[in-house]
Design an enzyme around this catalytic site. Structure first.
Site, short mmCIF file in Angstrom:
data_model
loop_
_atom_site.label_atom_id
_atom_site.label_comp_id
_atom_site.label_asym_id
_atom_site.label_seq_id
_atom_site.Cartn_x
_atom_site.Cartn_y
_atom_site.Cartn_z
CG ASP A 425 -2.11 0.84 1.17
OD1 ASP A 425 -2.31 1.40 0.06
OD2 ASP A 425 -2.91 1.29 2.14
CG ASP A 727 -4.02 0.17 6.08
OD1 ASP A 727 -5.08 0.35 5.63
OD2 ASP A 727 -2.94 0.44 5.80
CG ASP A 731 -5.29 -2.87 2.29
OD1 ASP A 731 -4.91 -2.96 1.32
OD2 ASP A 731 -5.25 -1.95 3.16
#
Length: 1025
Positions: A425, A727, A731
């Protein structure tokens, strides 16, 4: 009539008519039951022939079994027995016409039971109806009332567990419960020490009752359950029994030596397991450290979930875990995932005159052979491998905790060492996640924004109505909050993006609390990873409604048909203005700024909260550019990954230009790399994806399923070992699909714009068993940050990409350490097996006794695992290519080292066994014992120096950093120390003889020669696989 029939039957009895006799008995039994007497039966016997009289006694004893049958009121059980005895009856229906109908009795009883159940239900329903009419009564216990409360924990439990809304209303709703708990919905509870203690005494604390930890002696008991050790213990016991009978008293020490060796193995294993369990317990405590925001004494503060008390006002954001049972006070579009709460040998031919007999000496010799055979099996079976794996993983877990990585699953340590690609990310992982608004486009004009800038300097040429509209949009359409702290200091709560926008609103001179009081929020649509926007509907003072929206710039801009000009007027958004706004968005993105658009729409007075917020016809308020700097050291970490053969890919929801700018700055995007947007990626066919994915380095505007699809193709089509960082809402699917999931522990994308819609307030009324996950995303129902962490294998506590590289280094260290141990253990296995087996076959005796083999097994398994499995990682590990999914665990390098070292050790041991007496000038009756001691000593020192050589499988220098690994030094020192004790002082137990200094020197020298030979073997080139 019955008597007459029986008389006829008796007169017809002949010489062999036994069947008639049996029939007579059965009919007499029937007759007795019908008449209810016993005298008649005796009278009937006179009508039979004399031979029948001898049978009547038997018949009488038969009838005695039914003596409990009465003429009246007999039990149903007795009647059933008589019915079964009289199974052959003429005209059964007529014969039993005056007896009880047992089937009818059963039917009547069932009807009675049914009626009783109906009556019981009716009574309960009546009681419930009366209770409903009269209301619910509740008496406050005296102890609760004396502490200053008006409701007890049990009553609160009935409200929450049964979702009893009616009982909640009886107590005055949320406000009434809060009052009875002596708490305020706005200021929380009073946190004086006395009041806190009272609450703890009455309502308890928010902790589970932990099960007691396993004690050391339980680990000892578990270690004693090993089958091979139990067999050796039986052999030792039998040996001692034979010796205790007066034969060979000196040899009794053999059995005691085996017992001592077993105990040593057991206690060392138990100690290791016990310490490991303590480490896991400490790590588990770390995983349970969760903080929540509560209001106490009128201001917000962070406390541990274990410090929560009944009456606390808890503030929750999206993805937070509900720390205890409670009542919902305020918030919007609340959904809770409660899955954690509601979730299933050949025969020998004997010739005449040949006697088969065993003497005690023969039996003892056979027993000793058996013990040695079992011990060889103990040595051969690599039971130390699980210990080495567990020790290495546990050691790595503890060290990684110091490096800000919390490992939730042990196997994740090793898996990360095999990773070939990382899908990372952007926000909070590659960037600092400390955001500030640095540019804004208001009324078509681009302005620089600085924290040192005054409001008047920024707003001097912006119409007041536009400034007011910006403030209204920022302060109402937000998931953050502005509160007053302890020292009357303004504190901005929320995600970094929300914080940046709220700071910008304050810079414009806005008042958060005043703005929120002017309007009423009617509906909230939280940020959605699919829609990439957030919206609210406000009820204005005049009764009209106004919608506000913010989110991805190109998406919000496409929903606008007008904008505000320099005079504050609403003007149509023509092609020229659209091109200008698009160029502005691209300009901001090329400067690595995150862009957001703010827009509003007047929707009149006809709006229902049940309807969705409209998403068309908006008026553009402005565009803001938010700076999120790249973390220091990320570029270097990406370069390390590239040199280690690990491909780093960025998967983000940001604008593609922003993503490309950040990726170039981090060193992820190269000249031959491809950047693509999520909508374009999901339109590709499987054939196109097979060509695209190897070159894909950046994916922007990705949805959760885009990331999931990428990970799935990498694992299945390209057989990559994939690590995924995440997170939040975009995801969780990818984390579950990946080989190893890395969740952000502090912030990350969970702190992206709009992902916290509002500050949910919950009054914590009672701490019960479990907790749940908040998710206020009604369209994409995936729990957020907490679920991402639950799906992950490793939690990165500092959200730093450099920590991910550290995890990969530790993973490779674990993998290599286990390889080192296996190489060392297989070498010992091969030599010990070949030496003892070949010697037993050729000479009839084994040079290594059971006790000695157990000591070698301890060196090989437990001590070897401790020494080699705790080697720290080196930087050289990140210069190797990853093992990948198809790599062989025992490589060609390992086979080369094992075979070379085994040949040397076997040659030394065989030479000593065949020529040792002449080489050391041994003669006399103890010469055999001394020779076997020299062989044993030389064999052990071969393993000691081989252990040092195993520190490096390919490098010549095996002493580099050896003193830094104190565990290795201690284990090696203890091995040498105990070897001296065994040889010099424990000869009677270990079948050894004290050696001279020349013999000691020769043993050590033979062991040491294995090191230069190992170095020479490492120079032989072999393939990597």
């Amino acid at each position: 009539m019955a008597i007459g029939w029986l008389q006829c039957g008796c007169e017809r009895l002949g010489e062999h008519d036994s069947w008639w006799l049996m029939l007579l008995w059965r009919k007499m039994g029937e007759f007795r039951r019908e008449t209810g007497g016993r005298e008649q039966c005796r009278d009937l016997a006179i009508f039979a022939p004399n031979r029948v009289n001898s049978e009547v006694g038997v018949m009488g004893s038969y009838l005695e079994e039914f003596s409990e049958v009465k003429a009246k009121n007999s039990s149903e059980e007795a009647l059933q027995r008589w019915r079964k005895a009289c199974w052959l009856v003429k005209n059964r229906k007529r014969r039993f016409r005056f007896t009880a109908n047992l089937s009818k009795r059963f039917e009547v009883r069932e009807i009675q039971k049914s009626n009783q159940e109906k009556l019981r239900v009716a009574v309960l329903v009546s009681q419930a109806a009366i209770s409903f009419i009269q209301g619910i009564s509740y008496t406050v216990p005296e102890a609760v009332k004396g502490a200053g409360f008006e409701i007890c924990a049990d009553e609160l439990g009935t409200i929450v567990e049964g979702h009893n809304v009616r009982k909640l209303k009886v107590h005055g709703g949320v406000e009434g419960v809060a009052e009875k708990l002596s708490t305020s919905l706005t200021n929380g509870i009073n946190i004086s020490d006395e009041s806190l203690n009272r609450r703890r005494e009455i309502f308890g604390i928010n902790k589970f009752t932990e099960s007691p930890a396993k004690g050391f002696w339980l680990f000892v008991w578990e270690a004693l359950q090993d089958t091979t050790l139990m067999i050796l213990a039986v052999c030792a016991r039998l040996t001692n029994c034979w010796h205790c009978n007066g034969r060979m008293a000196k040899g009794a020490h053999d059995g005691l030596g085996i017992v001592a060796s077993i105990l040593l193995v057991v206690f060392v294993t138990a100690t290791s397991d016990y310490k490991q369990s303590l480490q896991f317990k400490d790590l588990d405590k770390e995983k349970k450290k969760i903080t929540v925001q509560v209001t106490r004494n009128g201001y917000r503060q962070k406390i541990s979930i274990f410090d929560l008390l009944s009456g606390d006002i808890v503030h929750l954001a999206i993805g937070d875990q509900v720390p205890a049972d409670g009542l919902f006070v305020s918030g919007y579009s609340l959904l809770i995932n409660e899955s954690s709460l509601t979730g299933e040998s050949e025969r020998k031919k004997m010739n005449q005159g040949l006697h088969w007999s065993w003497s005690a000496d023969d039996a003892l010799e056979m027993l000793e052979y058996f013990a040695i055979a079992v011990t060889i099996v103990v040595v051969a079976v690599p039971e130390g491998l699980p210990l080495a794996v567990t020790l290495s993983l546990a050691f790595a877990m503890k060290k990684m905790m110091n490096d800000k990585a919390l490992v939730r699953h042990l196997a994740a340590c090793e898996t990360m060492g095999s990773a070939t690609t990382i899908c990372s990310d952007k926000t909070g992982t590659l960037t600092t996640n400390h955001m500030t608004v640095v540019k804004a486009c208001i009324c078509g004009e681009i302005k620089e924004v600085s924290s040192s800038m005054k409001s008047s300097a920024f707003c001097f040429d912006i119409p007041e109505s536009v400034v007011k509209m910006i403030q209204k949009s920022i302060f109402n359409n937000t998931g953050g909050d502005i509160v007053i702290g302890k020292d009357e200091k303004i504190e901005i709560l929320g995600t970094p993006t929300e914080t940046a926008l709220l700071e910008f609103g304050l810079l414009l001179g806005g008042d958060f609390q005043a703005e929120r009081q002017e309007t009423k929020i009617v509906k909230v649509e939280p940020f959605n990873s699919t829609k990439k926007r957030m919206g609210v509907v406000l009820e204005l003072p005049g009764g009209n409604y106004q919608a506000h929206c913010k989110g991805a710039s190109e998406i919000i801009l496409a929903a606008c048909d007008s904008t505000l000009n320099s005079a504050g007027e609403v003007v149509p958004l023509d092609e020229k203005l659209i091109n200008h706004m698009t160029d502005t968005i691209e300009k901001f993105a090329n400067e690595a700024l995150r862009t957001l658009c703010l827009a509003y729409k007047d929707i009149g007075g006809d709006f229902s909260a049940e309807n969705p917020i409209p998403f068309e016809g908006y008026t553009l308020i402005g565009i803001v550019g938010i700076k999120d700097p790249v973390r220091p050291g990320v570029k270097e970490s990406v370069a390390i990954c590239r040199s280690a053969g690990i491909v780093v890919r960025m998967v983000t929801g940001d604008n593609i230009n922003t993503a490309k700018a950040i990726a170039r700055e981090c060193g992820i995007l190269t000249d031959d790399g491809i950047a693509i947007e999520g909508p374009e990626f999901r339109m590709k066919t499987d054939e196109e994806l097979q060509e695209l994915i190897p070159k894909l380095q950046v994916m922007a505007r990705s949805s959760p399923m885009d990331k999931h699809t990428l990970v799935r193709h990498l694992r299945s089509t390209f057989e990559e070992v994939v690590a995924v960082t995440g997170d939040g809402t975009n995801d969780a699917p990818a984390l579950h699909e990946a080989d190893i999931g890395l969740a952000m522990g502090i912030s990350g994308t969970e702190n992206n714009p709009g992902k916290c819609v509002a500050s949910y307030r919950i009054i914590n009324i009672l701490m019960l068993k479990d907790s749940a996950i908040f998710n206020c995303d009604p369209t994409y129902n995936v729990p957020l940050n907490k679920v991402a962490k639950e799906s992950a294998d490793v939690i990165i506590l500092d959200d730093n990409f450099s920590t991910i590289v550290t995890v990969a280094k530790w993973g490779r260290s674990v993998y290599v350490n286990i390889q080192k141990f296996v190489q060392f253990q297989l070498t010992v296995n091969v030599v010990a097996l070949i030496v003892n087996f070949s010697s037993a076959c050729l000479t009839g005796s084994a040079p290594l006794t059971a006790v000695q083999l157990l000591w070698v097994n301890m060196i090989m398994d437990t001590l070897g695992a401790l020494a080699l499995a705790t080697e720290p990682p080196t930087d050289d590990l990140m210069r190797r290519t990853p093992v990948g999914r198809k790599g062989n665990f025992i490589s060609n390098v390992m086979w080369r080292n094992i075979m070379g070292q085994s040949v040397y050790q076997f040659t030394i041991i065989w030479y000593l066994q065949t020529s040792g007496r002449a080489a050391f000038h041994l003669d006399g009756e103890d010469s055999g014992l001394i020779l076997n001691t020299i062989i044993f000593n030389s064999f052990v020192f071969c393993q000691v120096f081989n252990e040092i050589s195993s520190r490096e499988m390919e490098k010549i220098n095996v002493f580099k950093g050896i003193l830094k690994n104190y565990v290795f030094v201690v284990v090696l020192s203890c091995t040498v120390f105990f070897q001296v004790i065994i040889i010099e002082f424990l000869g009677t137990f270990a079948n050894t003889h004290p050696l001279t200094w020349q013999q000691w020197s020769a043993s050590v020298l033979l062991g040491f020669l294995g090191m230069p030979i190992a170095a020479a073997i490492k120079m032989i080139p072999v393939g990597s696989r």
